[in-house]
Motif scaffolding. Structure first.
Motif, mmCIF file in Angstrom:
data_model
loop_
_atom_site.group_PDB
_atom_site.id
_atom_site.type_symbol
_atom_site.label_atom_id
_atom_site.label_comp_id
_atom_site.label_asym_id
_atom_site.label_seq_id
_atom_site.Cartn_x
_atom_site.Cartn_y
_atom_site.Cartn_z
ATOM 1 N N LEU A 8 51.502 0.939 -1.924
ATOM 2 C CA LEU A 8 52.113 2.055 -1.211
ATOM 3 C C LEU A 8 53.628 1.944 -1.332
ATOM 4 N N MET A 9 54.277 3.048 -1.695
ATOM 5 C CA MET A 9 55.732 3.062 -1.830
ATOM 6 C C MET A 9 56.295 4.141 -0.918
ATOM 7 N N ASP A 10 57.056 3.710 0.095
ATOM 8 C CA ASP A 10 57.578 4.626 1.103
ATOM 9 C C ASP A 10 59.036 4.966 0.820
ATOM 10 N N GLU A 11 59.259 6.059 0.081
ATOM 11 C CA GLU A 11 60.596 6.519 -0.307
ATOM 12 C C GLU A 11 61.470 5.367 -0.797
ATOM 13 N N PRO A 12 61.014 4.585 -1.767
ATOM 14 C CA PRO A 12 61.743 3.371 -2.159
ATOM 15 C C PRO A 12 63.047 3.629 -2.884
ATOM 16 N N LEU A 13 63.285 4.856 -3.363
ATOM 17 C CA LEU A 13 64.489 5.114 -4.153
ATOM 18 C C LEU A 13 65.509 5.968 -3.410
ATOM 19 N N SER A 14 65.249 6.293 -2.153
ATOM 20 C CA SER A 14 66.091 7.261 -1.452
ATOM 21 C C SER A 14 67.516 6.759 -1.208
ATOM 22 N N ALA A 15 67.716 5.434 -1.197
ATOM 23 C CA ALA A 15 69.052 4.899 -0.923
ATOM 24 C C ALA A 15 69.895 4.737 -2.194
ATOM 25 N N LEU A 16 69.344 5.069 -3.344
ATOM 26 C CA LEU A 16 70.049 4.865 -4.615
ATOM 27 C C LEU A 16 70.751 6.145 -5.047
ATOM 28 N N ASP A 17 71.818 6.000 -5.843
ATOM 29 C CA ASP A 17 72.485 7.175 -6.373
ATOM 30 C C ASP A 17 71.609 7.815 -7.451
#
Length: 370
Positions: free
Chosen positions: A179-188
């Motif tokens: 399960l991946m919970d918005e894992p890229l939201s903090a990246l540019d």
């Protein structure tokens, strides 16, 4: 509609593995609901996730996607329904007994442990032998391109490198479901696109079953085998990205996936739609009855700018946004409705304030009943 069948190779004494359209089912959710007081965060829903696929839960904040993920992971108890993983009822199983790996939005790395120690933490918890653990840590770090950084600490890594560590830590013990919970939201944006390719590669090479949560439609289109679009605690549509984009089943899906131009009105005899913006043609086979209300959805790439007197609709150019390979032109109709036209970078520019006509092929539009 998908059909549920039994695969013939189930082991003796075990429940037969089920399938959807011939593909084995890793996860089945049946009548799953969650209620907080008088609020239904999730209305009773059904979902099947195929073994080896990457399914994205997509929707705006409050759509229910994170609640669904938390219930699947065991962090939140459902109000109704059940969860089956590999045909075993896991509805009330503790989170640590579900054989599920989770990649969080904030990476959740231990700051006092090195990269290798962070990646190997899951193996320590499972009492894997030292030699086997070292071998698997080395393989996992090589897989994510961090084999030369095994002695660094999280504070010495960039955001993208920390995310790779989190991915390696999750993949290393080969969980039944990831399960991946918005894992890229903090990246540019640039790093997000790089990590999207990384996740696709890892998924392809490992064959893992992944449920990925995001509110980013572009991310969902780029990553997914299938997209599960959620809205107000319900599943609006489940389809592959191309079908979801080209043939949305509801207006909520059409508005959320990509840019949609929407013309609302009533159906007239002779395949016409009458609304505030004029009388326009409907696509063949729209299935609507006369006097039925609905909306005609047209994607920006299917709209063409012509001379004002030649168009099915007329309007005024109010904005133009250059985006490299394309230019997005915003046109205001007499009703005040704004339509977006996508033009290639080589097309002659349209002057802001000029009047133009808009045309499209009827078969490229989609009628959705109200």
């Amino acid at each position: 509609m998908s059909t549920l069948t039994q695969l013939p190779h189930a082991s003796p004494g075990q429940a037969p593995v089920q399938s959807v359209n011939g593909a084995a089912v890793k996860l089945r959710v049946e009548g799953l609901g969650k209620r907080y007081g008088n609020i239904d965060a999730l209305h009773a829903l059904d979902l099947q996730v195929r073994s080896g696929e990457l399914l994205t839960l997509l929707g705006a904040s409050g759509s229910g996607k994170t609640t669904l993920l938390q219930i699947i992971s065991g962090l939140v108890a459902p109000t109704s329904g059940r969860i089956l993983i590999d045909d075993r009822d896991q509805t009330h199983a503790p989170a640590h007994q579900r054989d599920i790996g989770v990649v969080f939005q904030n990476y959740a790395l231990f700051p006092h442990l090195t990269v290798a120690q962070n990646v190997g933490f899951a193996l320590d918890m499972r009492a894997v032998s030292r030699n086997e653990a070292q071998r698997r840590i080395s393989e996992a770090l090589t897989m994510v391109g961090l084999d030369s950084m095994h002695q660094r600490f999280p504070r010495e890594l960039s955001g993208g490198q920390q995310q790779r560590v989190a991915l390696a830590r999750c993949f290393i013990y080969k969980p039944s479901l990831i399960l991946m919970d918005e894992p890229l939201s903090a990246l540019d944006r640039k790093l997000r696109e790089t990590m999207q390719m990384e996740i696709k590669r890892l998924h392809r090479e490992t064959g893992s079953t992944i449920i990925f949560v995001t509110h980013d439609q572009d991310e969902a289109l780029a990553l997914s085998d299938r997209i599960c679009m959620m809205h107000n605690g319900r599943i609006e549509q489940i389809d592959d990205p191309q079908t979801m984009y080209e043939r949305p089943r509801t207006l909520a899906v059409a508005r959320f996936i990509g840019i949609s131009n929407v013309l609302e009105g009533k159906v007239l005899p002779g395949n016409r739609l009458d609304g505030a913006d004029g009388n326009v043609a409907l696509p063949e086979g729209h299935g609507a009855q006369a006097n039925q209300s609905g909306a005609l959805v047209i994607r920006p790439e299917h709209l063409h700018a012509v001379a004002a007197e030649q168009g099915a609709l007329q309007g005024q150019v109010v904005d133009s946004v250059y985006a490299g390979v394309e230019t997005r032109v915003v046109v205001r109709l007499a009703s005040g409705n704004l339509l977006v036209v996508r033009r290639s970078g080589g097309d002659a520019p349209l002057t802001i304030g000029s009047r133009i006509g808009l045309e499209w092929l009827a078969q490229h539009a989609r009628f959705l009943p109200a």
